[in-house]
Design a protein around this motif. Structure first.
Motif, PDB file in Angstrom:
ATOM      1  N   LYS A  89      27.915  70.919 -61.219  1.00 22.49           N
ATOM      2  CA  LYS A  89      28.921  71.506 -60.483  1.00 22.49           C
ATOM      3  C   LYS A  89      28.390  72.415 -59.557  1.00 22.49           C
ATOM      4  O   LYS A  89      27.371  73.195 -59.577  1.00 22.49           O
ATOM      5  CB  LYS A  89      29.716  72.512 -61.458  1.00 22.49           C
ATOM      6  N   ILE A  90      28.811  72.243 -58.339  1.00 18.02           N
ATOM      7  CA  ILE A  90      28.398  72.897 -57.120  1.00 18.02           C
ATOM      8  C   ILE A  90      29.552  73.515 -56.424  1.00 18.02           C
ATOM      9  O   ILE A  90      30.720  73.133 -56.228  1.00 18.02           O
ATOM     10  CB  ILE A  90      27.644  72.084 -56.210  1.00 18.02           C
ATOM     11  N   ILE A  91      29.534  74.842 -55.828  1.00 14.26           N
ATOM     12  CA  ILE A  91      30.321  75.548 -55.089  1.00 14.26           C
ATOM     13  C   ILE A  91      30.069  75.685 -53.756  1.00 14.26           C
ATOM     14  O   ILE A  91      28.664  76.023 -53.526  1.00 14.26           O
ATOM     15  CB  ILE A  91      30.586  76.996 -55.684  1.00 14.26           C
ATOM     16  N   ILE A  92      30.860  75.189 -52.879  1.00 13.12           N
ATOM     17  CA  ILE A  92      30.257  75.160 -51.491  1.00 13.12           C
ATOM     18  C   ILE A  92      31.219  75.966 -50.645  1.00 13.12           C
ATOM     19  O   ILE A  92      32.469  76.298 -51.085  1.00 13.12           O
ATOM     20  CB  ILE A  92      30.308  73.697 -50.711  1.00 13.12           C
ATOM     21  N   GLY A  93      30.961  76.641 -49.417  1.00 18.13           N
ATOM     22  CA  GLY A  93      31.897  77.413 -48.687  1.00 18.13           C
ATOM     23  C   GLY A  93      30.957  77.950 -47.432  1.00 18.13           C
ATOM     24  O   GLY A  93      29.747  77.951 -47.501  1.00 18.13           O
ATOM     25  N   LYS A 104      29.872  72.029 -43.276  1.00 27.17           N
ATOM     26  CA  LYS A 104      30.033  72.312 -44.619  1.00 27.17           C
ATOM     27  C   LYS A 104      30.908  71.070 -45.304  1.00 27.17           C
ATOM     28  O   LYS A 104      30.688  70.669 -46.432  1.00 27.17           O
ATOM     29  CB  LYS A 104      30.876  73.599 -44.729  1.00 27.17           C
ATOM     30  N   ASN A 105      31.710  70.530 -44.552  1.00 27.67           N
ATOM     31  CA  ASN A 105      32.579  69.370 -45.094  1.00 27.67           C
ATOM     32  C   ASN A 105      31.903  67.987 -45.242  1.00 27.67           C
ATOM     33  O   ASN A 105      32.145  67.444 -46.107  1.00 27.67           O
ATOM     34  CB  ASN A 105      33.698  69.162 -44.283  1.00 27.67           C
ATOM     35  N   ILE A 106      30.816  67.932 -44.199  1.00 28.04           N
ATOM     36  CA  ILE A 106      29.965  66.898 -44.300  1.00 28.04           C
ATOM     37  C   ILE A 106      28.960  66.968 -45.678  1.00 28.04           C
ATOM     38  O   ILE A 106      28.976  65.980 -46.336  1.00 28.04           O
ATOM     39  CB  ILE A 106      29.275  66.498 -43.096  1.00 28.04           C
ATOM     40  N   LEU A 107      28.658  67.929 -45.724  1.00 26.06           N
ATOM     41  CA  LEU A 107      27.853  68.283 -47.049  1.00 26.06           C
ATOM     42  C   LEU A 107      28.575  68.016 -48.313  1.00 26.06           C
ATOM     43  O   LEU A 107      28.123  67.108 -49.028  1.00 26.06           O
ATOM     44  CB  LEU A 107      27.394  69.792 -47.019  1.00 26.06           C
ATOM     45  N   GLY A 108      29.986  68.323 -48.197  1.00 20.96           N
ATOM     46  CA  GLY A 108      30.803  67.953 -49.193  1.00 20.96           C
ATOM     47  C   GLY A 108      30.975  66.519 -49.639  1.00 20.96           C
ATOM     48  O   GLY A 108      30.919  66.329 -50.757  1.00 20.96           O
ATOM     49  N   SER A 109      31.161  65.915 -48.495  1.00 17.85           N
ATOM     50  CA  SER A 109      31.304  64.594 -48.576  1.00 17.85           C
ATOM     51  C   SER A 109      30.190  63.767 -49.269  1.00 17.85           C
ATOM     52  O   SER A 109      30.481  63.003 -50.021  1.00 17.85           O
ATOM     53  CB  SER A 109      31.777  64.107 -47.468  1.00 17.85           C
ATOM     54  N   LEU A 110      29.075  64.382 -48.694  1.00 19.83           N
ATOM     55  CA  LEU A 110      27.766  63.645 -49.165  1.00 19.83           C
ATOM     56  C   LEU A 110      27.544  64.023 -50.710  1.00 19.83           C
ATOM     57  O   LEU A 110      27.159  63.136 -51.333  1.00 19.83           O
ATOM     58  CB  LEU A 110      26.570  63.998 -48.194  1.00 19.83           C
ATOM     59  N   LEU A 111      27.810  65.345 -51.145  1.00 15.38           N
ATOM     60  CA  LEU A 111      27.964  65.563 -52.626  1.00 15.38           C
ATOM     61  C   LEU A 111      28.686  64.693 -53.220  1.00 15.38           C
ATOM     62  O   LEU A 111      28.316  64.374 -54.332  1.00 15.38           O
ATOM     63  CB  LEU A 111      28.104  67.178 -52.603  1.00 15.38           C
ATOM     64  N   LEU A 112      29.935  64.571 -52.765  1.00 15.08           N
ATOM     65  CA  LEU A 112      30.720  63.641 -53.746  1.00 15.08           C
ATOM     66  C   LEU A 112      30.317  62.253 -53.933  1.00 15.08           C
ATOM     67  O   LEU A 112      30.385  61.881 -54.748  1.00 15.08           O
ATOM     68  CB  LEU A 112      32.099  63.644 -52.569  1.00 15.08           C
TER      69      LEU A 112
END
Ligand code: B12
Length: 210
Positions: A89-93, A104-112
């Motif tokens: 689990k990772i929290i991003i913001g 941040k959204n790019i990082l989120g997509s790659l994490l996904l």
């Protein structure tokens, strides 16, 4: 749909055409990561033009909108590859006072696409929301973005709030954004820093012991 065209659509701020173009590229079975790369290249050029004063704030806002449109189509294509195992689990913001969320959204997509379970708190996030989310989810990693020199200090505020809540040794804090580097990140209390989202994923996997 070639990659140069995708880059050009971002630079030309074609907010109405970008989603169809991304869709076309994906329909042609282009690798979503190559599509992402082409879009990011466009944003780099927008940033350069802004610095050279060829583009102004209006263009920046439009570039952000264009990138968001592209992402509505691209995000599912980048989505999780392996749903079978227990996810980290990772929290991003993006930190308080900062409304930049494209990186941040790019990082989120790659994490996904790397199989993480993500809690995206959005932008302009204060330390209390982060501490609460750690308590609620038991997340073991926090990824914070800060694009403004003015707001990097908030990383320290988050670090200190985690210390005060007795949570600091339970989570790893990684940060990114142009005004940062490894030395500054560590000085602000973070455990790690990465220059870009692709590098960030490698660091985050290491922090997660993957
Ligand atoms: C688009 C943009 C905007 C958009 C943001 C839209 C949005 N929804 O995000 C808008 C128009 C809203 C905007 C507003 C402002 N902006 Co602006 N903006 C930009 C611009 C052109 C691009 C940023 C971007 O999205 N880049 C593309 C992404 C993909 O890159 P990235 O964010 O760096 O992320 C990558 C890495 O850093 C890393 N990463 C990012 N976060 C994280 C987190 C972790 C954990 C990890 C591991 C990695 C990681 O991975 C990402 C992908 O590889 C930059 C210039 C530039 N060249 O960067 C200026 C820039 C960031 N903005 C700037 C400024 C000054 C502002 C304003 C103050 C302008 C004003 N006078 O109002 C406001 C601030 C508003 C606020 N409170 O936040 C300055 C900041 C200067 C500074 N050092 O403080 C910049 C550098 C422009 C400049 N040269 O002056 N902006």
């Amino acid at each position: 749909m070639d990659f140069e065209k995708l880059t050009e659509l971002i630079i030309e701020l074609e907010v109405d055409d970008i989603a169809d173009a991304v869709k076309e590229a994906l329909d042609e079975e282009k690798d979503p990561f190559d599509v992402l790369n082409a879009l990011t290249k466009g944003m780099d050029e927008v940033g350069r033009r802004y610095e050279e004063k060829d583009y102004y704030l209006t263009e920046l806002v439009l570039a952000g909108e264009t990138m968001k449109e592209a992402f509505t189509i691209l995000k599912p294509a980048l989505a999780a590859v392996d749903k079978s195992q227990e996810k980290v689990k990772i929290i991003i913001g993006t930190v308080k006072g900062d409304n930049h969320d494209i990186g941040k959204n790019i990082l989120g997509s790659l994490l996904l696409s790397s199989g993480f379970e993500i809690y995206d708190l959005g932008m302009d996030v204060d330390e209390k929301a982060i501490v609460e989310k750690v308590k609620e989810t038991g997340a073991t990693i926090i990824g914070l973005s800060s694009l403004l020199t003015m707001t990097v200090e908030h990383i320290k505020t988050v670090h200190e709030a985690l210390v005060d809540a007795g949570l600091r040794d339970k989570v790893k804090l990684i940060v990114g954004g142009a005004p940062l580097n490894m030395e500054l990140a560590k000085r602000l209390g973070a455990d790690d820093f990465a220059d870009d989202a692709v590098e960030g994923i490698k660091h985050i996997k290491k922090l997660a012991g993957m």
